[in-house]
Motif scaffolding. Sequence first.
Motif, PDB file in Angstrom:
ATOM      1  N   ILE A   1      13.836 -10.851 -19.647  1.00 50.90           N
ATOM      2  CA  ILE A   1      14.074  -9.704 -18.781  1.00 50.90           C
ATOM      3  C   ILE A   1      12.758  -8.962 -18.651  1.00 50.90           C
ATOM      4  O   ILE A   1      12.030  -8.789 -19.633  1.00 50.90           O
ATOM      5  N   GLY A   2      12.416  -8.569 -17.425  1.00 51.70           N
ATOM      6  CA  GLY A   2      11.146  -7.896 -17.216  1.00 51.70           C
ATOM      7  C   GLY A   2      11.226  -6.884 -16.092  1.00 51.70           C
ATOM      8  O   GLY A   2      12.058  -6.996 -15.186  1.00 51.70           O
ATOM      9  N   THR A   3      10.371  -5.876 -16.170  1.00 55.26           N
ATOM     10  CA  THR A   3      10.252  -4.902 -15.090  1.00 55.26           C
ATOM     11  C   THR A   3       8.862  -5.027 -14.477  1.00 55.26           C
ATOM     12  O   THR A   3       7.896  -5.403 -15.154  1.00 55.26           O
ATOM     13  N   GLY A   4       8.776  -4.702 -13.197  1.00 49.90           N
ATOM     14  CA  GLY A   4       7.502  -4.814 -12.502  1.00 49.90           C
ATOM     15  C   GLY A   4       7.345  -3.722 -11.467  1.00 49.90           C
ATOM     16  O   GLY A   4       8.277  -2.975 -11.172  1.00 49.90           O
ATOM     17  N   PHE A   5       6.132  -3.645 -10.906  1.00 47.05           N
ATOM     18  CA  PHE A   5       5.897  -2.674  -9.844  1.00 47.05           C
ATOM     19  C   PHE A   5       4.799  -3.175  -8.915  1.00 47.05           C
ATOM     20  O   PHE A   5       3.946  -3.966  -9.307  1.00 47.05           O
ATOM     21  N   ASN A   6       4.873  -2.729  -7.672  1.00 41.60           N
ATOM     22  CA  ASN A   6       3.856  -2.990  -6.663  1.00 41.60           C
ATOM     23  C   ASN A   6       3.287  -1.670  -6.172  1.00 41.60           C
ATOM     24  O   ASN A   6       4.031  -0.805  -5.703  1.00 41.60           O
ATOM     25  N   VAL A   7       1.986  -1.510  -6.294  1.00 40.65           N
ATOM     26  CA  VAL A   7       1.326  -0.314  -5.784  1.00 40.65           C
ATOM     27  C   VAL A   7       1.187  -0.440  -4.264  1.00 40.65           C
ATOM     28  O   VAL A   7       0.855  -1.516  -3.758  1.00 40.65           O
ATOM     29  N   PRO A   8       1.444   0.634  -3.495  1.00 40.45           N
ATOM     30  CA  PRO A   8       1.176   0.574  -2.053  1.00 40.45           C
ATOM     31  C   PRO A   8      -0.270   0.156  -1.803  1.00 40.45           C
ATOM     32  O   PRO A   8      -1.196   0.624  -2.487  1.00 40.45           O
ATOM     33  N   THR A   9      -0.478  -0.717  -0.838  1.00 42.72           N
ATOM     34  CA  THR A   9      -1.824  -1.207  -0.576  1.00 42.72           C
ATOM     35  C   THR A   9      -2.658  -0.127   0.108  1.00 42.72           C
ATOM     36  O   THR A   9      -2.139   0.861   0.646  1.00 42.72           O
ATOM     37  N   LEU A  10      -3.962  -0.328   0.111  1.00 39.28           N
ATOM     38  CA  LEU A  10      -4.853   0.610   0.779  1.00 39.28           C
ATOM     39  C   LEU A  10      -4.540   0.714   2.262  1.00 39.28           C
ATOM     40  O   LEU A  10      -4.625   1.789   2.863  1.00 39.28           O
ATOM     41  N   ASP A  11      -4.169  -0.409   2.862  1.00 39.56           N
ATOM     42  CA  ASP A  11      -3.817  -0.398   4.272  1.00 39.56           C
ATOM     43  C   ASP A  11      -2.532   0.395   4.510  1.00 39.56           C
ATOM     44  O   ASP A  11      -2.420   1.150   5.489  1.00 39.56           O
ATOM     45  N   GLU A  12      -1.554   0.227   3.620  1.00 40.82           N
ATOM     46  CA  GLU A  12      -0.295   0.957   3.765  1.00 40.82           C
ATOM     47  C   GLU A  12      -0.477   2.461   3.555  1.00 40.82           C
ATOM     48  O   GLU A  12       0.183   3.284   4.190  1.00 40.82           O
ATOM     49  N   LEU A  13      -1.386   2.821   2.652  1.00 38.18           N
ATOM     50  CA  LEU A  13      -1.614   4.232   2.365  1.00 38.18           C
ATOM     51  C   LEU A  13      -2.531   4.914   3.374  1.00 38.18           C
ATOM     52  O   LEU A  13      -2.285   6.060   3.793  1.00 38.18           O
ATOM     53  N   TYR A  14      -3.616   4.198   3.781  1.00 36.04           N
ATOM     54  CA  TYR A  14      -4.673   4.870   4.543  1.00 36.04           C
ATOM     55  C   TYR A  14      -5.107   4.128   5.806  1.00 36.04           C
ATOM     56  O   TYR A  14      -6.034   4.581   6.482  1.00 36.04           O
ATOM     57  N   GLY A  15      -4.503   2.988   6.116  1.00 28.84           N
ATOM     58  CA  GLY A  15      -4.959   2.177   7.241  1.00 28.84           C
ATOM     59  C   GLY A  15      -4.778   2.849   8.594  1.00 28.84           C
ATOM     60  O   GLY A  15      -4.151   3.901   8.742  1.00 28.84           O
ATOM     61  N   ALA A  16      -5.321   2.181   9.638  1.00 27.97           N
ATOM     62  CA  ALA A  16      -5.304   2.742  10.994  1.00 27.97           C
ATOM     63  C   ALA A  16      -3.968   2.536  11.697  1.00 27.97           C
ATOM     64  O   ALA A  16      -3.703   3.181  12.716  1.00 27.97           O
ATOM     65  N   TRP A  17      -3.118   1.647  11.183  1.00 25.37           N
ATOM     66  CA  TRP A  17      -1.906   1.279  11.909  1.00 25.37           C
ATOM     67  C   TRP A  17      -0.670   1.663  11.113  1.00 25.37           C
ATOM     68  O   TRP A  17      -0.155   0.893  10.310  1.00 25.37           O
TER      69      TRP A  17
END
Length: 618
Positions: A418-434
């Motif tokens: 059993i394990g827990t995980g996480f994904n950090v928002p990418t730079l594009d998702e946080l600060y990108g142009a689109w």
Amino acid sequence: MKKRELSFVAAMVATALCADNQYTLEKIDVVASQGTTLEKKDVTDSVIVITKEAIEESRVTTLADALSRLGNIAMTQSGGAGQNASMFVRGMDNKRTVVLIDGMRYNDPTAVSSVAQFEHIMLSNVERIEIIKGAQSGVWGADASGAVINIVTTKAAKGLHGAANIEYGSFETKKSALEASYKAEGFDVVAGGSYYKTDGFSATEPKQSEANYGKRGDELGLEDDGYKNKTAHAKAGFNLDANNRLEFGVQTIDALAAFDASSGASGDSSVPQSDIHNRFYTLAYKLKSGIHDATLSYNRSTFDRVLDGNGWSAAYKGFVDEVKAQDSISYLKDSFLRLGASYGEFAQEDVATSDEKKYSSKALFATNYNKFSLLSSGATIVTESLRFDDYDSVKNSLTGKFGVKQYLKDDIYLSTNIGTGFNVPTLDELYGAWGSNPNLEPEKSLTMDITLGDEKLYATLFQNQISNMIEYDMNTWSYVQSSGESKFRGVEIGYKDYLAQKLGFEVAYTYLRTKNPDGGTLARRPKHQVDAKASYYITDDIDIGINAHYIGERYDAAADSGAQTGKYIVANFVANAQLNRYATIYGKIDNITDKYYQLVDGYATAERSFFVGLHLKY
């Protein structure tokens, strides 16, 4: 204990000095499970190991090929060689998989969703590929919420050794590779490179909704999309004394891929291309003394990507820097405590605007491993991992994993993880142009599995779930955090055997059921998948092999909508003949039956294709 292992596609090139032992490999090691080297049989996780023998014997070229043909992993690709490829480990896509090359992160911060580009990793210098299933953030941190793929490159053996390979085939494909190594008492070095070039075929073909669906690009006069790849590598180690060692390594990937503007015949274009230049550097100091096995390392991965299209272009640069210190402290018998800390920086720059975005992370981690005899029937293995990640861009994350493996009788075992995980928002998702969204928070995952098996047969039940999933909303043209959970449930069953030292075979079946927060299925995941491999050893010097896979019902869009791209069987053939202790000639036929199918609606796959090659080893 020696473990029989066969790669089932051909078994010719064990080594010149070990031809009489070509059906048997020594113990299989795994690094990525707990961050330190263990025998595969002593790992609680669900692990697939693709060995160097399997890679050489099957004649696969890229990581994408190896994962699909040897790793029983569902793959999609938007065309032929060099085109974007995606994979799904128990339904979890490559955004949720960390890819490591000798411990260096290959996930590209300039790519969409910061995914690893499997299609550009050549395999001429790969010693083994480890696929660790389930959430591994408790060991490896962010983005390891579904799996970790660890690529271990060639290690020098005592003395002077060399290897070379040349291959030619359909679509004017040319492949060559060269590698040399030397190991003495005080130092060792490995260096080499590979070159791959193909004219390819049109990445796009008519969609199922178009009139000419079923016709290949050359029948319709569509332009071919070629691909070039130059990969070089070198690494060296210096033994300062019996306990202290310095290591450094570098790997470069330069690739140029032509691609089409969009799916379907109307997307055919002679202009767009992707030009990448990736570099990976590592420097490490290692200490082994008494109960301590410590490493202080610095890894740097740089990414340079230029996209040219019809009247548009984009250029991105990025890097990942990591400093890590860890120590595995042995205590009792077959037990250790791994403690460590790391600091990392992740950056992406839009070259046109000189706009650089970055974030940093600090982490503390610990793993405890015990192997003991709780029951008289066999060994008991228990692992616990805990990791705290502090990011300056999003909330902190505490993750972990727990695993138990109990041998019931001989090599029969029952294991659960059993394990827990996480994904950090990418730079594009946080600060990108689109459609960026600076308010995004990390995705969270929970994975569980239970396996009953032995060295030949296994059956696994698994369940994964993701909350706070980050998606692109076509209504608001921005990234949003979805409410609810996406769930993945399924079964994996596998069997392998060796008959009369002549015939080796393996079959693996996966059933997958997915559900998004709206209750619909997720796109491009097959519900049923069967992978089969077999090799027949005609003599000690000649063998033939076949591998095939069946992809069941699969839809191009969520909720079982869009084109149905599954329900097909593709088979490939390979033959190897060892001429002498140094040289092996081989031939392979991909897509033996010339099956027409598409992995993604409107994108092509290869017709029946032929290749011949020569492999030399000293």
